[in-house]
Design a protein around this motif. Structure first.
Motif, PDB file in Angstrom:
ATOM      1  N   ARG A   1      -5.468  -7.376  -1.801  1.00  0.00           N
ATOM      2  CA  ARG A   1      -4.473  -6.980  -0.799  1.00  0.00           C
ATOM      3  C   ARG A   1      -4.961  -7.270   0.616  1.00  0.00           C
ATOM      4  O   ARG A   1      -4.184  -7.628   1.500  1.00  0.00           O
TER       5      ARG A   1
ATOM      6  N   PRO B   1      -5.475 -11.676   0.984  1.00  0.00           N
ATOM      7  CA  PRO B   1      -4.527 -12.177  -0.023  1.00  0.00           C
ATOM      8  C   PRO B   1      -4.559 -13.680  -0.250  1.00  0.00           C
ATOM      9  O   PRO B   1      -4.107 -14.140  -1.296  1.00  0.00           O
TER      10      PRO B   1
ATOM     11  N   LYS C   1      -3.634 -10.433  -7.241  1.00  0.00           N
ATOM     12  CA  LYS C   1      -2.595  -9.673  -6.539  1.00  0.00           C
ATOM     13  C   LYS C   1      -1.203  -9.902  -7.141  1.00  0.00           C
ATOM     14  O   LYS C   1      -0.313  -9.062  -7.011  1.00  0.00           O
TER      15      LYS C   1
END
Length: 425
Positions: free
Chosen positions: A220, A223, A252
């Protein structure tokens, strides 16, 4: 010796961020030692080092003794050959020791600075479930780990029952918490932190975090990155897994898909279900860590043709089912296949219900189609439905499967099975 490089990356970034000019020895003496070792509870235990020699359980060294131990360590670093007792990650010089496997007849050059860097780097390992740790050579990430050091020290000082010497385990919990924007508050860093658990002896300890939760947090935060991590364990025996690429956009992806299709209310619980099919060491054997390593436990049976059953009122099984759907879609990496699988599953349901009253012929045909695990098997089982004019979608799906890369076929067939179970619940 990877710890040396990690320490070097960190120290350079630390000096730049805080406008300092520390060399490794200065940082160790002025920052690292006071935080890690100059309290009754240590944050780190380095086996056979002067800092731990002679310490008996339940009798922590006094402030004077701790300073004396520091002087002994500094003297050894200056005047003796570096080994595992004074340089973290270095081999033992005793060829019979369990940590002697790195011994070489080659003279490997090192500086006194490197020894101190190894200590600094060692405090930046990220401990995860399975007894392994990860080094990431990324400045911002290392500085974020550093921010958690003082938080851990505060926990140790104010919580008498909390077990000491868990810095790497702490780093894993801290990063998972620090990188979860849903709960982390920079103004109150420990708010909603739940990484402390009851130990077997009744005391408290930092619970080991799953690699999934740590890496989802890292993904996160970074990314668009692919990080290479060094996976290892340093203890009574040393374990080296090696350098593993971590494909953060792929890690992710399942979380992003879950939020898109099911919302955010249960996303934390579902995140915990990813990568439960096998442990982290097994995941490393894929050669890189991405979506494939995040397979949920129990899904393999359905990939191999077992027909799932969806139970909406069972919340735990519902979340498991949703994790299966999302992981399978993430592996396919084509969201258009979500709708195609839904449409085909709906067509199969309609066809099965069109059986003559009291007969199971069409239901059995559908079960054969759903239990197929290969391209050829699926197309063979679909022929009776096509001949029976079961609908245009049968022809379209046959063409889609025929043109699909063979590696994707088992996942698409699994997606169809899962959607069929949901539709016929």
């Amino acid at each position: 010796m990877i710890a040396v490089n990690i320490g070097k990356t960190f120290l350079k970034s630390f000096n730049e961020k805080y406008e300092k000019t520390y060399n490794a020895k200065e940082f160790f003496i002025e920052e690292y030692f006071p935080l890690f070792f100059d309290e009754e509870k240590y944050m780190q235990w380095v086996t056979n080092s002067p800092l731990v020699q002679g310490i008996k359980k339940g009798s922590p060294p006094s402030a004077v003794e701790r300073r004396r131990k520091l002087d002994v360590l500094i003297d050894k670093i200056s005047n003796t050959t570096a080994d595992a007792s004074i340089a973290i990650g270095f081999p033992s010089l005793d060829i019979t020791a369990t940590t002697s496997g790195q011994i070489s007849s080659m003279k490997i050059p090192y500086k006194e600075e490197d020894v101190y860097l190894s200590w600094i780097g060692s405090g930046l390992g990220i401990g995860i479930q399975g007894g392994l740790s990860i080094f990431f050579d990324k400045p911002k990430l290392l500085l974020d780990i550093y921010d958690g050091w003082k938080v851990y020290r505060a926990y140790l000082n104010k919580t008498p029952k909390l077990r000491a010497n868990q810095i790497n385990t702490w780093n894993g919990q801290w990063l998972a918490h620090r990188y979860d924007k849903r709960v982390f508050d920079p103004e109150d860093p420990t708010a909603m932190f739940n990484g402390i658990s009851v130990a077997k002896d009744g005391g408290l300890e930092v619970a080991t975090q799953s690699w999934t939760m740590v890496l989802i947090g890292v993904a996160r935060t970074f990314p668009d990155s692919q990080l290479t991590g060094y996976v290892y364990n340093l203890g009574q025996t040393n374990t080296t897994v090696g350098f593993i690429p971590f494909r953060l956009p792929h890690i992710k992806r399942p979380v992003d898909l879950y939020e898109k299709y099911f919302g955010t209310s249960d996303v934390i619980q579902v995140e915990k279900l990813f990568a439960t099919a096998f442990g982290f060491l097994k995941a490393c054997q894929f050669g890189s860590i991405g979506v494939n390593a995040m397979q949920p436990k129990g899904l393999q049976d359905f990939i191999e043709g077992k027909l799932p059953v969806f139970k909406e009122k069972d919340e735990e099984k519902k979340l498991n089912f949703q994790s299966y759907l999302i992981w399978t879609l993430a592996m396919l990496n084509n969201e258009q296949l979500w709708e195609r699988a839904q449409q085909f599953a709906a067509s199969l349901s309609v066809y099965a219900l069109s059986s003559t009253k009291g007969k199971m012929d069409k239901t059995n045909q559908v079960k054969e189609v759903l239990s197929a695990i290969s391209q050829k098997q699926f197309l063979d089982h679909l022929i009776p439905l096509v001949k029976d004019n079961a609908g245009e979608s049968m022809h379209e799906i046959a063409q889609l499967i025929h043109m699909m890369p063979k590696d994707n076929v088992p996942y698409f067939l699994t997606l169809i099975r899962l959607h069929y179970a949901f539709i016929t619940k």
